[in-house]
Motif scaffolding. Structure first.
Motif, PDB file in Angstrom:
ATOM      1  N   ILE A 414       0.842  -1.199   0.000  1.00 55.68           N
ATOM      2  CA  ILE A 414       0.000   0.000   0.000  1.00 55.68           C
ATOM      3  C   ILE A 414       0.878   1.251   0.000  1.00 55.68           C
ATOM      4  O   ILE A 414       0.623   2.216  -0.728  1.00 55.68           O
ATOM      5  CB  ILE A 414      -0.945  -0.001   1.223  1.00 55.68           C
ATOM      6  CG1 ILE A 414      -1.967  -1.130   1.094  1.00 55.68           C
ATOM      7  CG2 ILE A 414      -1.645   1.349   1.374  1.00 55.68           C
ATOM      8  CD1 ILE A 414      -2.812  -1.337   2.341  1.00 55.68           C
ATOM      9  N   LEU A 415       1.948   1.229   0.810  1.00 53.64           N
ATOM     10  CA  LEU A 415       2.888   2.356   0.865  1.00 53.64           C
ATOM     11  C   LEU A 415       3.533   2.581  -0.499  1.00 53.64           C
ATOM     12  O   LEU A 415       3.567   3.721  -1.000  1.00 53.64           O
ATOM     13  CB  LEU A 415       3.961   2.070   1.915  1.00 53.64           C
ATOM     14  CG  LEU A 415       5.178   3.019   1.918  1.00 53.64           C
ATOM     15  CD1 LEU A 415       4.768   4.435   2.292  1.00 53.64           C
ATOM     16  CD2 LEU A 415       6.260   2.502   2.866  1.00 53.64           C
ATOM     17  N   LYS A 416       4.054   1.527  -1.131  1.00 53.41           N
ATOM     18  CA  LYS A 416       4.737   1.670  -2.413  1.00 53.41           C
ATOM     19  C   LYS A 416       3.782   2.107  -3.524  1.00 53.41           C
ATOM     20  O   LYS A 416       4.147   2.913  -4.384  1.00 53.41           O
ATOM     21  CB  LYS A 416       5.416   0.349  -2.793  1.00 53.41           C
ATOM     22  CG  LYS A 416       6.619   0.004  -1.920  1.00 53.41           C
ATOM     23  CD  LYS A 416       7.259  -1.316  -2.337  1.00 53.41           C
ATOM     24  CE  LYS A 416       7.900  -1.226  -3.698  1.00 53.41           C
ATOM     25  NZ  LYS A 416       8.586  -2.480  -4.080  1.00 53.41           N
ATOM     26  N   PHE A 417       2.563   1.594  -3.498  1.00 54.40           N
ATOM     27  CA  PHE A 417       1.592   1.996  -4.522  1.00 54.40           C
ATOM     28  C   PHE A 417       1.280   3.484  -4.396  1.00 54.40           C
ATOM     29  O   PHE A 417       1.265   4.216  -5.400  1.00 54.40           O
ATOM     30  CB  PHE A 417       0.308   1.178  -4.388  1.00 54.40           C
ATOM     31  CG  PHE A 417      -0.697   1.451  -5.480  1.00 54.40           C
ATOM     32  CD1 PHE A 417      -0.689   0.702  -6.640  1.00 54.40           C
ATOM     33  CD2 PHE A 417      -1.631   2.477  -5.349  1.00 54.40           C
ATOM     34  CE1 PHE A 417      -1.604   0.954  -7.657  1.00 54.40           C
ATOM     35  CE2 PHE A 417      -2.545   2.746  -6.363  1.00 54.40           C
ATOM     36  CZ  PHE A 417      -2.531   1.982  -7.511  1.00 54.40           C
ATOM     37  N   ALA A 418       1.017   3.937  -3.192  1.00 54.79           N
ATOM     38  CA  ALA A 418       0.685   5.352  -2.978  1.00 54.79           C
ATOM     39  C   ALA A 418       1.868   6.263  -3.275  1.00 54.79           C
ATOM     40  O   ALA A 418       1.700   7.392  -3.746  1.00 54.79           O
ATOM     41  CB  ALA A 418       0.218   5.555  -1.533  1.00 54.79           C
ATOM     42  N   MET A 419       3.079   5.774  -3.051  1.00 51.35           N
ATOM     43  CA  MET A 419       4.280   6.578  -3.233  1.00 51.35           C
ATOM     44  C   MET A 419       4.739   6.627  -4.686  1.00 51.35           C
ATOM     45  O   MET A 419       5.325   7.631  -5.116  1.00 51.35           O
ATOM     46  CB  MET A 419       5.405   6.007  -2.373  1.00 51.35           C
ATOM     47  CG  MET A 419       6.725   6.747  -2.458  1.00 51.35           C
ATOM     48  SD  MET A 419       8.003   5.952  -1.442  1.00 51.35           S
ATOM     49  CE  MET A 419       9.403   7.041  -1.740  1.00 51.35           C
ATOM     50  N   MET A 420       4.463   5.584  -5.462  1.00 52.79           N
ATOM     51  CA  MET A 420       5.050   5.479  -6.798  1.00 52.79           C
ATOM     52  C   MET A 420       4.035   5.377  -7.940  1.00 52.79           C
ATOM     53  O   MET A 420       4.156   6.099  -8.936  1.00 52.79           O
ATOM     54  CB  MET A 420       5.992   4.271  -6.850  1.00 52.79           C
ATOM     55  CG  MET A 420       7.097   4.335  -5.814  1.00 52.79           C
ATOM     56  SD  MET A 420       8.029   2.782  -5.692  1.00 52.79           S
ATOM     57  CE  MET A 420       8.765   2.958  -4.068  1.00 52.79           C
ATOM     58  N   ILE A 421       3.055   4.508  -7.823  1.00 53.02           N
ATOM     59  CA  ILE A 421       2.136   4.296  -8.939  1.00 53.02           C
ATOM     60  C   ILE A 421       1.157   5.458  -9.080  1.00 53.02           C
ATOM     61  O   ILE A 421       0.946   5.983 -10.183  1.00 53.02           O
ATOM     62  CB  ILE A 421       1.373   2.961  -8.779  1.00 53.02           C
ATOM     63  CG1 ILE A 421       2.370   1.792  -8.670  1.00 53.02           C
ATOM     64  CG2 ILE A 421       0.428   2.750  -9.961  1.00 53.02           C
ATOM     65  CD1 ILE A 421       3.305   1.680  -9.846  1.00 53.02           C
TER      66      ILE A 421
END
Length: 459
Positions: A414-421
């Motif tokens: 969830i963190l990586k999706f919100a930060m990158m995608i």
């Protein structure tokens, strides 16, 4: 093309640019690390953080909607010190005071802290806007020469990035040292805030005392009404296109930057590496901004934008799929932030060029109203970014985590999706809108200036 500020151009480039180092230190501290301060240092509960997230979102939207009104106020100001410098001074002094007040430890319960924070945060936003609009709208008033604008704007963005990355690279080690010296991490952040505010005040004094404004570059000195405000924004189609593209870019950029410390603490597992990573990215961005004026003399802006967007896309893809290895993460970060540096300065130039476009189309020159779009966009982008960060740290389990292993793999995704995608989608959408709708290239701008001179609208 005639250079209207040759005798003062170098002095103005330096003194204008230096003024933004401290400004961006203050803005970065609030926009990127206030949420971290509230969750990790003050350790507010999930219930309080829902309230805080809502307050930040509403306050930034409210403040952003006031930005064009502030632009009208600046455009209508007539003093012996000019129309920009009085508001630059008032805004710098007052926003600095409210920055310090936000980080004070009042020793009150969460139920009392929430309304107190709401008042202080709203006042900080209003006073920072006073400075921000008057500061940036001064830039296009210094020259109509596009290459001079690029040099002034590039140096100002370099200084802004120095301020930004000084905070990004220094906040962890300096607040740790200051926290030990002054008894708590809360006090460490307070002293750090005082330091950046002092730097802002010194830098703004350099701008106010050092910049020499030309007597006039335009004969248009008419009063701007609230009706004219709406016309200046909504009837200037190129300003609207630039504003939408810029907003999408800032949402993506600010969201990614705001997650940095969380990523290195909970995903990478080494909070200390964040400062090293930030230092590398800061140097990369400054180099990109430094070479931009040379590139723009040889390569059309639309081509630079295209390749900058490609760098950003590749950077995000590599970052998302990268193992927790600093080499891969570092390469992804350099690609990402070099591309973003080029887009930052391009957006500033696009925005500046819409002033003359609007002057020719509407018969009115509105520097401050036009540049009020920039802080409006920054705040809307920051509001959405803060909302994304606030919701993400709650639903991912980060706000309740004590150590990195407390966050599940689903929480890290969830963190990586919100930060990158999510940011990647925003930035790419902004480029597509620009590509299809923006029409002011070098030839078009030269023709606009020629017509304005023939009509006597530019002196």
């Amino acid at each position: 093309m005639e250079n209207s500020t040759t005798s003062h151009s170098k002095r103005n480039r330096v003194t204008f640019g230096l003024g933004t180092i401290g400004r961006d230190m203050v803005y970065s501290l609030i926009s990127m690390y206030l949420m971290f301060f509230l969750t990790e240092i003050k350790q507010l509960s999930n219930n309080a953080m829902w309230w805080i997230t809502g307050i930040i979102l509403v306050a930034r939207i409210f403040d952003a909607l006031n930005d064009p009104v502030m632009g009208v106020i600046v455009d209508n100001t007539r003093t012996r010190f000019g129309k920009f410098k009085p508001w630059i001074t008032i805004g710098a002094l007052s926003s600095g005071i409210f920055t310090i007040l936000i980080f004070l430890d009042y020793g009150v319960s969460e139920s009392l802290f929430i309304p107190l924070f709401a008042v202080l945060y709203l006042l900080w936003g209003i006073t920072y806007t006073t400075n921000d609009i008057s500061y940036w709208s001064m830039m296009p008033s210094l020259t109509t020469n596009p290459h001079e604008r690029e040099e002034i704007g590039s140096f100002a963005r370099i200084c802004a990035n120095i301020g930004l990355f000084a905070v990004v690279a220094g906040i962890v080690p300096l607040t740790n040292v200051l926290g030990e010296k002054f008894g708590s991490m809360h006090n460490g952040y307070l002293v750090f805030a005082i330091m950046v505010v002092i730097i802002m005040w010194v830098g703004q004094a350099i701008t106010v005392l050092g910049v020499i404004e030309p007597n006039r570059i335009t004969k248009n000195d008419s009063h701007t009404s609230l009706r004219d405000l709406a016309s200046a924004i909504f009837k200037n189609d190129q300003l609207l296109v630039t504003g939408i593209s810029m907003a999408l870019f800032m949402i993506g950029y600010t969201t990614t930057a705001s997650f940095g410390l969380y990523f290195f603490k909970y995903a990478y597992g080494d909070e200390g590496m964040y400062s090293i990573f930030a230092l590398i990215l800061g140097i990369s961005q400054i180099i990109a901004l430094a070479i931009f004026p040379m590139l723009s003399k040889r390569i059309a802006r639309k081509i630079i934008y295209r390749y900058a967007t490609i760098l950003v896309v590749v950077g995000y893809v590599v970052f998302f799929f990268s193992p927790m290895n600093m080499i891969f993460i570092g390469i992804a970060g350099i690609l990402l932030f070099v591309g973003q540096a080029f887009i930052q300065i391009l957006m500033l130039m696009f925005l500046a060029d819409t002033i003359e476009y609007g002057q020719l189309k509407l018969g009115r020159r509105n520097e401050s109203v036009t540049f009020s779009i920039q802080p409006f966009i920054n705040k809307m982008g920051g509001a959405i970014a803060s909302g994304v960060v606030g919701v993400t740290v709650i639903i991912s389990g980060i706000n309740d985590a004590q150590i990195p292993s407390d966050v599940s793999q689903n929480g890290l995704f969830i963190l990586k999706f919100a930060m990158m995608i999510f940011p990647l989608i925003c930035i790419f959408a902004g480029y597509l809108i620009y590509k299809r709708k923006y029409i002011i290239d070098a030839r078009k701008y030269d023709d606009i200036i020629k017509q304005l001179r023939e009509k006597g609208e530019i002196l």
